[in-house]
Scaffold this motif. Structure first.
Motif, PDB file in Angstrom:
ATOM      1  N   TYR A  56      46.231  59.712  41.664  1.00  0.00           N
ATOM      2  CA  TYR A  56      46.179  61.504  41.278  1.00  0.00           C
ATOM      3  C   TYR A  56      45.603  61.925  39.918  1.00  0.00           C
ATOM      4  CZ  TYR A  56      49.311  61.680  45.407  1.00  0.00           C
ATOM      5  OH  TYR A  56      49.415  61.197  46.730  1.00  0.00           O
ATOM      6  N   THR A  57      44.516  62.470  40.341  1.00  0.00           N
ATOM      7  CA  THR A  57      43.587  62.953  38.852  1.00  0.00           C
ATOM      8  C   THR A  57      43.971  64.640  39.089  1.00  0.00           C
ATOM      9  OG1 THR A  57      41.968  61.855  40.257  1.00  0.00           O
ATOM     10  CG2 THR A  57      41.433  63.850  38.015  1.00  0.00           C
ATOM     11  N   LEU A  58      44.477  64.804  37.600  1.00  0.00           N
ATOM     12  CA  LEU A  58      44.529  65.924  37.431  1.00  0.00           C
ATOM     13  C   LEU A  58      43.557  66.937  37.215  1.00  0.00           C
ATOM     14  CD1 LEU A  58      47.317  67.878  36.260  1.00  0.00           C
ATOM     15  CD2 LEU A  58      46.246  66.971  33.937  1.00  0.00           C
ATOM     16  N   LEU A  59      43.509  67.739  37.477  1.00  0.00           N
ATOM     17  CA  LEU A  59      42.483  68.559  37.870  1.00  0.00           C
ATOM     18  C   LEU A  59      41.676  69.846  36.472  1.00  0.00           C
ATOM     19  CD1 LEU A  59      43.164  70.277  41.443  1.00  0.00           C
ATOM     20  CD2 LEU A  59      41.361  68.017  40.465  1.00  0.00           C
ATOM     21  N   SER A  60      42.468  69.837  35.954  1.00  0.00           N
ATOM     22  CA  SER A  60      42.923  70.369  34.799  1.00  0.00           C
ATOM     23  C   SER A  60      41.082  70.132  33.634  1.00  0.00           C
ATOM     24  CB  SER A  60      43.365  71.117  34.069  1.00  0.00           C
ATOM     25  OG  SER A  60      44.611  70.191  33.627  1.00  0.00           O
TER      26      SER A  60
END
Length: 320
Positions: free
Chosen positions: A131-135
């Motif tokens: 899961y990659t943090l979009l921010s």
């Protein structure tokens, strides 16, 4: 008549004894195996960042240990009244920034020092999904119940994992040239990924480990995944959620682990130690009785005699 297929595991070229210091990192299955190791008198350190499932987050955590990274307030975020780190399990979260940072940094310091003297490093991959943090575009270890739209879900490839871990293994050896790495794949099924996607994920992990072992000396594989999927292919070996191995399955995997990594001397020491530990844990009806005082005296003598004959247990007690 035979009613199951047997997974044949040869005795390992990385035998484990009580002289070893064992670092374990990865999914909650790592903690399942850590419990009997600790009970058997081994010197272990397990999951200094909490449970980690994917290989990239594991690699990031290990690099933090190698560098003995010091986390700062900028590495934390607040959500629902608690301060969290995207690199750590929620067991490190706290209402206080200072307490959260103290818990994180003291644990990293301890495990970084432990890694320098580790002789056996057991690494458990759980899933190839990240899961990659979009921010900020960074892969997180734990989403801490933030909304799904804060993340991008992706599946790592064999090439991704091998490239990352080839470099990491060299970095680990730079800090500790003598350490042996034992890889496992968690038998816990990640059903939220979907049935087919879970199988693809596990296949990627298995192929990645196979390539890493082929390319790097001192790396080994223990088939925990195969033991559950092939030997224990029955739902009675799972907990009520039908995803996690039941205690009887964990006990069986531990039995196979023991046969793979422990010689007869080590198994004898485990048996002797567990008998003493059982005596130490005994709860008397009357702790003030002469009978119990005599029992304590005999148990103390047994313990002293055992430690005199087996000085490797000195470090075990020193870390208590």
């Amino acid at each position: 008549m035979r009613f199951r297929t047997k997974v044949t595991i040869p005795f390992s070229n990385a035998p484990i004894s009580h002289k070893d210091r064992i670092l374990m990192m990865g999914s909650c299955f790592a903690e399942n195996m850590a419990a009997p190791l600790l009970k058997s008198g081994f010197q272990i350190d397990v999951n200094p960042f909490g449970v980690i499932y994917n290989p990239f987050s594991l690699a990031s955590g290990i690099r933090d240990l190698i560098m003995c990274k010091k986390y700062t307030i900028s590495d934390l975020f607040e959500h629902q009244g608690l301060y969290h780190s995207f690199s750590h399990h929620s067991r490190f979260s706290d209402v206080s920034e200072e307490t959260c940072l103290e818990n994180i940094n003291s644990r990293i310091q301890y495990s970084s020092d432990f890694l320098e003297k580790t002789t056996i490093f057991i690494i458990t991959f759980g899933t190839a999904y990240t899961y990659t943090l979009l921010s900020n575009g960074k892969i997180v270890t734990n989403c801490h119940k933030l909304p799904d739209n804060c993340f991008r879900r992706e599946r790592l490839s064999v090439e991704d994992i091998v490239a990352q871990w080839d470099q990491l293994i060299q970095a680990i050896r730079g800090k500790n040239p003598k350490v042996k790495l034992i890889f496992t794949v968690s038998p816990i099924r990640h059903w939220k990924d979907g049935a087919h996607e879970n199988q693809l994920s596990k296949a990627i992990l298995l192929l990645s480990i196979e390539e890493l072992i082929r390319q790097n000396e001192g790396c080994y594989y223990f088939p925990a995944y195969e033991l559950v999927l092939d030997e224990l292919r029955d739902y009675r070996f799972y907990t009520e959620d039908m995803l996690h191995p039941a205690p009887v399955a964990i006990d069986y995997i531990w039995e196979c682990f023991s046969e793979t990594f422990f010689n007869e001397h080590t198994k004898q020491l485990i048996s002797e130690w567990q008998n003493i530990q059982q005596a130490l844990d005994h709860k008397p009806f009357n702790p003030n009785s002469q009978e119990y005082q005599d029992f304590l005296s005999k148990t103390k003598k047994r313990l002293n005699d055992f430690c005199s004959k087996n000085p490797e247990f000195g470090n075990y007690f020193a870390n208590k």
